[in-house]
Write an enzyme that holds these catalytic residues in place. Structure first.
Site, PDB file in Angstrom:
ATOM      1  N   CYS A  80     -19.604  -4.756 -16.978  1.00 10.55           N
ATOM      2  CA  CYS A  80     -19.686  -4.329 -15.581  1.00 10.55           C
ATOM      3  C   CYS A  80     -20.793  -5.075 -14.842  1.00 10.55           C
ATOM      4  CB  CYS A  80     -19.948  -2.832 -15.510  1.00 10.55           C
ATOM      5  SG  CYS A  80     -20.053  -2.211 -13.805  1.00 10.55           S
ATOM      6  N   CYS A 130     -26.190   1.428 -12.119  1.00 18.34           N
ATOM      7  CA  CYS A 130     -25.341   2.613 -12.302  1.00 18.34           C
ATOM      8  C   CYS A 130     -26.175   3.770 -12.865  1.00 18.34           C
ATOM      9  CB  CYS A 130     -24.180   2.290 -13.240  1.00 18.34           C
ATOM     10  SG  CYS A 130     -23.070   3.694 -13.508  1.00 18.34           S
ATOM     11  N   CYS A 153     -18.385  -0.826 -19.884  1.00 17.50           N
ATOM     12  CA  CYS A 153     -19.690  -0.920 -19.232  1.00 17.50           C
ATOM     13  C   CYS A 153     -20.412  -2.226 -19.547  1.00 17.50           C
ATOM     14  CB  CYS A 153     -20.568   0.268 -19.627  1.00 17.50           C
ATOM     15  SG  CYS A 153     -19.954   1.862 -19.008  1.00 17.50           S
ATOM     16  N   CYS A 166     -14.368  -0.011 -14.739  1.00 16.56           N
ATOM     17  CA  CYS A 166     -14.857   1.367 -14.584  1.00 16.56           C
ATOM     18  C   CYS A 166     -13.669   2.325 -14.609  1.00 16.56           C
ATOM     19  CB  CYS A 166     -15.640   1.492 -13.277  1.00 16.56           C
ATOM     20  SG  CYS A 166     -16.666   2.969 -13.145  1.00 16.56           S
ATOM     21  N   GLU A 168       0.825  -1.210   0.000  1.00 18.61           N
ATOM     22  CA  GLU A 168       0.000   0.000   0.000  1.00 18.61           C
ATOM     23  C   GLU A 168       0.862   1.265   0.000  1.00 18.61           C
ATOM     24  OE1 GLU A 168      -3.075   0.426  -0.546  1.00 18.61           O
ATOM     25  OE2 GLU A 168      -3.691  -1.665  -0.539  1.00 18.61           O
TER      26      GLU A 168
END
Length: 359
Positions: free
Chosen positions: A209, A215, A206, A199, A46
Site C-alpha cells: 500500500c 494509515c 498492506c 485495501c 457507472e
C-alpha cells in the site's frame, strides 16, 4: 475532525504506475496529455457498475457500446432490446432509467451530458454517487466520489470506528478533505482502485500500500476490522411457483412483467405471487401439470426467493398471459437470472434434443 493527513500525492504516483485497465477508462498518461473519456461511456459504465463487479460488467459494456455506440443510438433503441441486453446484470430499474436518461439527454440536451453534479442529478436514474463520478471522471471536475471502496479506504486511513451507514457523511467529508488541487478524475479512480486491489475487505495487501505510513488503522492493528457496519436484518424468504408452458412444436410461453416493480419490463415465465408461505398451485391455464423435483433458489436485495417449477404442454394460451416464442427466437440469456435458473431446471425435463441453442 482528523484531517491533517493527506494521501493524494502518494496515491496519484501509485495510480500512474498501477491503474487498472478498463474499456471505459482513459489511462492516466493519456489524461495527463489532455485526453478525457467519452461521457457516454463513463455514465454507462457507472450505471452498470452499481451493485455489480467490474469483471461482470466488461462484456455488457462491450456489447452495449458495439450495438449502440452513441447515446443517440441507445435513445432510439427498442425497450425490449435494451432489457434483453441487460438481462443477467440485475437491478433492472437501472436499465429502464438508462433508456429514460438517454432519451432525455438526446432530446433535451443535444446528446451532451451536463458537467456539474447539480445538473446531472436532475437526470433520470442519476443519484449523488453517479453524478459525482461523471463530474470527476468524465469532466475532471472537483467532486468527491464515495463508493464502498472509498468508504473503506477512508475508514482505515483515519481509523473511523463509527459503523456504516451512520458514518457515511463523516467519511464523505474526509474523502473531500483528501482531494488534490487537480487531476480530480484520476484521484477518484485511484482511491477506488486502491480499495479494489490493495485495501480490500479481506486479505489486505498492506505491504504493497502506497499510503501505509499514513494509515492510522494499520498503525493500531485494526485495519482488517474496518469499516464497522451496523448488522443488517435477516432477509425474509418468499415462495412461489413458476409455470413453464410448451407447445408441441417446442415454442415456449413467456410473459412480460409490468414496467414498475421487481424485474420490471423483463420477459419471464408465468408465476404465482411471491409470498411468505408456500404458494398454492394456481396454474395460469388448465393442463396436465408436472411438478419438477428441483427448486430454484435466488437472492434479491431484500429477500430470498424459493420457486417451485411446474411444466405442461399446451397448444394455446390467453393472449393476456403472454406469447409463445419459437425455439429459433428463444434466447435464455434474455431472461433475468432467476428465470434462467427456472429454464435450467425445465430444459432437462423437456430433453436436451428439444432445447434451443444457448449462447
Amino acid at each position: 475532525m482528523p484531517n491533517k493527513v493527506n494521501i493524494s500525492t502518494e496515491l496519484l504516483t501509485w495510480y500512474d504506475a498501477h491503474a487498472r485497465e478498463m474499456p471505459w477508462r482513459v489511462p492516466p498518461q493519456a489524461r495527463l496529455r489532455g485526453e478525457l473519456p467519452d461521457p457516454y461511456h463513463v455514465w454507462l459504465s457507472e450505471v452498470m457498475l452499481q451493485q455489480t463487479t467490474v469483471a461482470a460488467v466488461g462484456k455488457y459494456f462491450h456489447d452495449f457500446t458495439t450495438r449502440w455506440p452513441r447515446i443517440q443510438d441507445l435513445a432510439a433503441a427498442q425497450d425490449a432490446d435494451v432489457m434483453a441486453a441487460w438481462a443477467g446484470l440485475g437491478y433492472y430499474a437501472r436499465a429502464r432509467n438508462l433508456l429514460k436518461c438517454a432519451r432525455f439527454v438526446t432530446s433535451n440536451l443535444n446528446g451532451a451530458f451536463p458537467k456539474t453534479e447539480r445538473e446531472l442529478m436532475k437526470l433520470p436514474g442519476i443519484g449523488p454517487y453517479t453524478a459525482a463520478a461523471i463530474t470527476a471522471i468524465a469532466f475532471d471536475g472537483r467532486a468527491s466520489v464515495l463508493d464502498g471502496n472509498v468508504e473503506r479506504v477512508m475508514a482505515r486511513i483515519f481509523a473511523i470506528e463509527n459503523p456504516l451507514p451512520g458514518a457515511k457523511e463523516e467519511l464523505r467529508a474526509l474523502a473531500l478533505s483528501q482531494m488534490p488541487n487537480s487531476r480530480y478524475g484520476d484521484y477518484a479512480q485511484a482511491v477506488m482502485d486502491l480499495g479494489a486491489t490493495i485495501c480490500t475487505p479481506r486479505r489486505l495487501q498492506c505491504a504493497q500500500c502506497p499510503i501505509r505510513p499514513k494509515c492510522r488503522a494499520h498503525a493500531q492493528g485494526i485495519a482488517p476490522d474496518l469499516p464497522n457496519k451496523t448488522p443488517k436484518p435477516k432477509k425474509p424468504t418468499r415462495h412461489g411457483i413458476a409455470y413453464v408452458i410448451r407447445r408441441d412444436d417446442g415454442a415456449l410461453l413467456l410473459t412480460r412483467r409490468p414496467d414498475r416493480g421487481l424485474l420490471g419490463g423483463m420477459l419471464c415465465w408465468p408465476c404465482t405471487d411471491w409470498g411468505d408461505v408456500d404458494a398454492a398451485h394456481r396454474p395460469p391455464i388448465s393442463a396436465d401439470w408436472q411438478a419438477l423435483n428441483a427448486e430454484v433458489r435466488h437472492t434479491f436485495t431484500h429477500f430470498h426467493l424459493h420457486l417451485k417449477v411446474m411444466l405442461a404442454n399446451a397448444e394455446t394460451a390467453p393472449s393476456d398471459l403472454g406469447q409463445f416464442v419459437t425455439l429459433r427466437e428463444f434466447n435464455p440469456d434474455a431472461l433475468p437470472s432467476v428465470m434462467q435458473k427456472v429454464w435450467n431446471i425445465a430444459k432437462h425435463q423437456i430433453g436436451a434434443h428439444n432445447s434451443p441453442k444457448e449462447t
